[in-house]
Write a protein that holds these residues in place. Structure first.
Motif, mmCIF file in Angstrom:
data_model
loop_
_atom_site.group_PDB
_atom_site.id
_atom_site.type_symbol
_atom_site.label_atom_id
_atom_site.label_comp_id
_atom_site.label_asym_id
_atom_site.label_seq_id
_atom_site.Cartn_x
_atom_site.Cartn_y
_atom_site.Cartn_z
ATOM 1 N N GLU B 362 0.879 -1.164 0.000
ATOM 2 C CA GLU B 362 0.000 0.000 0.000
ATOM 3 C C GLU B 362 0.918 1.216 0.000
ATOM 4 O O GLU B 362 2.084 1.103 0.350
ATOM 5 C CB GLU B 362 -0.898 -0.022 1.240
ATOM 6 C CG GLU B 362 -2.216 0.708 1.073
ATOM 7 C CD GLU B 362 -3.214 0.323 2.169
ATOM 8 O OE1 GLU B 362 -4.027 -0.594 1.965
ATOM 9 O OE2 GLU B 362 -3.158 0.936 3.243
ATOM 10 N N SER B 364 0.151 4.093 1.698
ATOM 11 C CA SER B 364 -0.665 4.936 2.570
ATOM 12 C C SER B 364 0.110 5.645 3.674
ATOM 13 O O SER B 364 -0.495 6.219 4.564
ATOM 14 C CB SER B 364 -1.791 4.091 3.168
ATOM 15 O OG SER B 364 -1.286 2.852 3.607
ATOM 16 N N ASN B 579 -3.701 4.180 -2.219
ATOM 17 C CA ASN B 579 -4.144 4.761 -0.950
ATOM 18 C C ASN B 579 -5.440 5.510 -1.258
ATOM 19 O O ASN B 579 -6.008 5.319 -2.335
ATOM 20 C CB ASN B 579 -3.073 5.681 -0.355
ATOM 21 C CG ASN B 579 -2.693 6.808 -1.303
ATOM 22 O OD1 ASN B 579 -3.552 7.364 -2.007
ATOM 23 N ND2 ASN B 579 -1.415 7.138 -1.352
ATOM 24 N N SER B 580 -5.894 6.366 -0.365
ATOM 25 C CA SER B 580 -7.165 7.043 -0.616
ATOM 26 C C SER B 580 -6.991 8.427 -1.233
ATOM 27 O O SER B 580 -7.862 9.286 -1.101
ATOM 28 C CB SER B 580 -7.964 7.149 0.686
ATOM 29 O OG SER B 580 -8.225 5.860 1.177
ATOM 30 N N GLN B 582 -3.652 10.365 -1.280
ATOM 31 C CA GLN B 582 -2.761 11.214 -0.478
ATOM 32 C C GLN B 582 -1.918 12.170 -1.338
ATOM 33 O O GLN B 582 -1.838 13.350 -1.028
ATOM 34 C CB GLN B 582 -1.873 10.339 0.402
ATOM 35 C CG GLN B 582 -2.705 9.522 1.389
ATOM 36 C CD GLN B 582 -1.872 8.805 2.430
ATOM 37 O OE1 GLN B 582 -0.675 9.010 2.557
ATOM 38 N NE2 GLN B 582 -2.520 7.943 3.213
ATOM 39 N N THR B 599 -7.841 5.851 -6.956
ATOM 40 C CA THR B 599 -7.306 5.108 -5.813
ATOM 41 C C THR B 599 -7.661 3.635 -5.828
ATOM 42 O O THR B 599 -8.669 3.226 -6.411
ATOM 43 C CB THR B 599 -7.814 5.725 -4.497
ATOM 44 O OG1 THR B 599 -9.220 5.491 -4.401
ATOM 45 C CG2 THR B 599 -7.552 7.216 -4.462
ATOM 46 N N VAL B 601 -7.271 0.500 -2.758
ATOM 47 C CA VAL B 601 -6.745 0.094 -1.451
ATOM 48 C C VAL B 601 -7.143 -1.354 -1.175
ATOM 49 O O VAL B 601 -7.789 -1.667 -0.189
ATOM 50 C CB VAL B 601 -7.231 1.007 -0.297
ATOM 51 C CG1 VAL B 601 -6.425 2.279 -0.246
ATOM 52 C CG2 VAL B 601 -8.708 1.323 -0.431
#
Lengths: 296, 621
Positions: B362, B364, B579-580, B582, B599, B601
């Motif tokens: 990921e 994130s 990720n969402s 970033q 995105t 995830v």
């Protein structure tokens, strides 16, 4: 040969900012004297500290110094020593530093036995944060964070160090300006991690916490000064001593005339069983080298 | 049963993807590694990805105990380990069930049919035997009795049944070697070396390898056509043709760290606490070779602090972890920022928060790396784009850390760490001379005096004669470094620390389009391990005539120079990330441009096909 070093050679240009009467002044004085006697250049000495009153220590020495973060001095000093093994590295912290937030590092630096000199300034209180109970505060200590008195068992520093596998454990008292330098020198001589608990008075938040132990009048009755190989004797008139109760693994105070001097325990710092008993002994409080690993 | 003409047709169209799946104890990763080596020996470009469970020895035959290995190879530039497989070898029912979705329609499906009995099916949660169903309608099904064949081949040897069964990965390797026209001789040599101490294992594995190879010949099966050797960019052109080696992101990073020690002419102290997936790097460096020593600390905090202590003492301190560990290190990072010490922090990102999915990639931790500290504490952040880039990024991180006296964070991830590709090992002596970047003290030494250009303070280690001084986390007076509570001084020090990092943008390479034109309809901005998937998707869209370009950021903080200019050349900017959103958020905040997030995830890398479809949609909206 260069001029012998003097304590003044280890004094930095920074104004000392501890409270008047703080035990740290006495420790600083002893340390400057010891560094001068050891005789290494201030350029070859590093003092690493955490956070708290004690941790201001490096600013007041003329050596290399690193004032780091709360609890982490031992970890940072480990990195310094790994990178530069030829330097003398001293680690200074208080009871919060060494036994609360940094307790994990203290345990591991001791078992790893890197050649560091660790000085625990134990005043049994958080000074710089204005007087909260610390891990070494006696049960019942009333502070702003424990108005009804603490209820938790305090940490016993030498016992903690023994449990962690320390190879050198000693104790001294801030005001004892003959004893303390001797202990600091022996800590420096020891190859490996040296753990020294220094009982230190905080006149503002915990005045007299060690009460009769640090009191000049009461001292001889409440403290036993350990000497390698000598019988364990104390008292103003040297009329008291300790016998080792092997069955219970503890040292007991007796009158010398009742048992005879031959029956007294002799201080053998390499005897681990005796070291555990010394660490647990509250009356009298033993000072000196409590334990030293055989062969070290 | 087998329509080989179809497989030949599909393989001619482009690179090939082979996937092995079996039980954790079946030796799948070893099989994959040996096949990768033969691919390198065939001078063919490739990328691999191991997909294994976090459990060390999961119960045999279960779904969560399945371990897989995928490799894509071919004559083109190979950018990922592939979306879908042309060949799947399933060692048991659980492996088939959990991996079949990866196999292309019409792909070659090899299964060990002997394992498809009642107990094996039960463990995989299958009520019916899939081999009795219509698999053959969708795939070229090749059910072989792999275990039985291996046992038969080893019958004459003096070894137990259990040991004989364990040689089946080599039997499969022999078979696959025949399919792809690879020479098993080198692998035989490797077996001889690897099992030199155990004659029976050596014999068993060699016999199984040969038996699998011989068995393949007897099949009515056409071999896949040979894939032409590739000459990839980045290979050294001068001198004798360099040997192609296999390197994972972890190995490349370890080599990069050793290169730093050599070029900085200083010891590296690598301090770490075990955590998945960063631990592999600790193992890779544990031999203590090449001026790099390791210190396994008691916790993440101690690892960061010991690295800081080492840097303070004149070595190059490094520490590595994964997300949760980076959280623990952040207080120490604040100290390194305040004391202006060089330090390299590697975060091998994994799916979070908390323990999350420790073996899955990921991206994130980006905002944590850029912003996640108390106080005003800017830290440069870099991210390697490919496994081999994990080498170069370490040298760049050291260049920044030493020249600007600052901690640097390197964001790798679980995909980059484990993925492997072929490379030609770089020429260390041609790398920047890092030792030359050290800021030495001037006359009238002051610990916080600064170089006019870089704003770096001098690096003076304890032991330096005549320069003993004290530093710490309290605010320092500019120049002298004495403790200072002066309001204006604090404002100035905050500004200087920020300016020092901001100036890196001007000193380092400007942003540059990596694929496509300088203007167009869509700019795809990526960072880190998604490089291969984005590049491939963009290449395919461009081949279809779309005006799409790819900008890949290796330096996330400070943002590289010229990035705003590049972005202004496109009608739309999309930022694909694992990720969402970033980086998209950071770009929006910093550049005030309408960057759209794209995105995913799922703990999985992007698939090229999915990404391409998503980008097509953005082009149309």
């Amino acid at each position: 040969m260069n001029e012998p070093l003097r304590p003044a050679d280890f004094t930095s240009d920074q104004e000392v900012r501890w409270c008047p009467g703080c035990g740290d002044y006495a420790i600083l004085k002893a340390m400057r004297q010891v560094l001068a006697e050891i005789g290494r250049s201030p350029d070859e000495v590093v003092c690493v500290s955490g956070i708290g009153c004690a941790a201001r220590f490096p600013y007041y020495l003329s050596t290399y110094g690193f004032h780091t973060i709360h609890g982490r001095a031992a970890a940072i000093a480990s990195g310094v020593k790994l990178a530069r093994p030829e330097l003398d590295v001293w680690v200074v912290g208080g009871d919060g530093d060494f036994l609360a937030i940094g307790g994990n590092h203290t345990a591991h630096v001791l078992r790893r036995d890197a050649d560091l000199n660790l000085l625990l300034f134990n005043n049994a209180i958080y000074g710089l944060t204005k007087g909260q109970a610390s891990p070494t505060s006696p049960i019942g200590t009333q502070t702003p964070s424990s108005p009804a008195g603490t209820s938790e068992q305090p940490v016993n520093p030498p016992l903690f160090a023994l449990g962690a596998g320390a190879s050198f454990i000693a104790r001294s008292i801030d005001a004892r300006q003959k004893h303390l330098p001797e202990i600091l020198k022996r800590a420096h001589q020891h190859k490996g991690a040296s753990f020294v608990e220094i009982l230190q008075n905080c006149p503002v938040y915990n005045d007299g916490v060690f009460g009769p132990i640090t009191d000049k009048q009461e001292g001889p009755e409440t403290v036993i000064e350990l000497e390698d190989g000598a019988p364990m004797i104390f008292g103003r008139d040297r009329d008291k001593g300790l016998v080792f109760n092997a069955a219970e693994g503890r040292l007991e105070a007796v009158r010398v005339e009742e048992v005879g001097e031959a029956a007294l325990a002799r201080h053998m710092p390499e005897n681990a069983a005796q070291a555990f008993a010394l660490a647990r002994l509250a009356a009298p409080v033993p000072i000196g080298v409590l334990y030293r690993r055989a062969g070290d | 049963m087998l329509d080989t003409s179809r497989s030949r047709a599909s393989s001619r169209a482009g690179p090939l993807v082979v996937r092995f799946a079996g039980d954790s104890g079946d030796g799948i990763q070893l099989l994959g590694a040996e096949f990768s080596k033969s691919t390198a020996d065939a001078d063919t470009g490739f990328m691999t990805f191991p997909d294994y469970p976090a459990e060390i020895r999961a119960p045999a035959g279960t779904l969560f105990g399945v371990s897989a290995f995928q490799i894509q190879f071919g004559a083109d530039e190979i950018l990922t380990s592939g979306d879908a497989a042309d060949v799947l070898v399933a060692f048991n029912p659980a492996a088939l069930k959990s991996n079949l979705h990866v196999l292309k329609r019409g792909g070659l499906l090899i299964v060990d049919k002997g394992t498809f009995e009642r107990r094996g099916l039960q463990k995989a949660g299958l009520d019916e035997n899939p081999l009795d169903g219509d698999l053959a309608a969708s795939y070229q099904l090749l059910p072989l009795d792999i275990t039985a064949q291996t046992l038969e081949a080893l019958a004459a040897l003096d070894i137990g049944r259990k040991q004989a069964v364990r040689a089946k990965n080599f039997w499969v390797l022999g078979l696959i070697f025949w399919l792809f026209d690879r020479d098993p001789a080198k692998t035989e040599g490797w077996i001889a070396r690897r099992f030199a101490a155990d004659m029976s294992l050596r014999e068993a594995n060699t016999t199984a390898l040969k038996a699998g190879h011989a068995f393949a010949e007897t099949l009515e099966l056409a071999a896949f056509p040979g894939v032409a050797p590739t000459r990839r960019a980045g290979a050294r052109e001068h001198g004798a043709p360099p040997a192609r080696e296999i390197v994972s992101g972890t190995q490349a990073m370890a080599l990069g760290i050793r290169a730093v020690a050599k070029r900085a002419e200083r010891d590296v102290l690598y301090c770490s606490y075990p955590i998945t997936p960063a631990s592999a790097l600790l193992h890779a460096l544990a031999s203590g070779e090449g001026g790099v020593r390791i210190f396994q600390a008691e916790d993440e905090i101690a690892a960061a602090c010991a690295a800081i202590g080492a840097s303070y003492a004149g070595a190059i301190g490094m520490t590595a972890s994964s997300g949760p560990g980076l959280s623990l290190k952040t207080e120490a990072l604040g100290l390194a920022v305040s004391c202006e010490l060089p330090l390299i922090v590697i975060d091998v990102q994994r799916a979070g928060p908390s323990t999350g999915m420790p073996t899955k990639p990921e991206q994130s931790d980006l905002t944590l790396a850029i912003h996640g500290r108390h106080g005003e504490a800017p830290v440069p952040v870099l991210a390697p784009a490919t496994p081999e880039d994990c080498f170069a990024i370490m040298v760049e991180a050291a260049e920044i850390a030493i020249s600007a006296m600052t901690p640097v964070i390197v964001l790798s991830d679980a995909y980059l760490a484990n993925a492997a590709s072929d490379w030609v090992s770089p020429d260390i002596d041609s790398l920047p001379h890092l030792a030359g970047l050290v800021q030495h003290p001037q006359d009238g030494f002051q610990p916080f005096a600064r170089d006019a250009e870089t704003l770096a303070r001098p690096w003076v280690a304890p032991g330096t004669p005549g320069l003993a001084h004290r530093i710490g986390g309290l605010e320092k007076e500019a120049g002298s470094g004495h403790i200072s509570y002066d309001p204006d001084n604090h404002a100035e020090m905050v500004r200087l620390r920020a300016e020092k990092i901001a100036r890196l943008a001007g000193r380092r390479a400007a942003a540059e389009i990596s694929t496509g034109d300088k203007t167009g309809d869509l700019l795809v901005v990526g960072w880190g391990s998604t490089y291969g998937a984005i590049r491939k998707a963009v290449q395919e869209l461009r081949a279809e005539g779309r005006a799409v370009s790819h900008l890949h950021l290796r330096q996330l903080w400070p943002l590289p120079g010229g990035i705003d200019k590049i972005m202004s050349g496109f009608k739309k900017i999309v930022c694909p990330e694992l990720n969402s959103g970033q980086l998209a958020g950071i770009l929006r905040g910093e550049l005030l441009l309408p960057v759209e997030p794209l995105t995913q995830v799922t703990g999985q890398p992007f698939r090229v096909g999915d990404l391409k479809a998503q980008l097509e949609r953005r082009l149309e909206s």
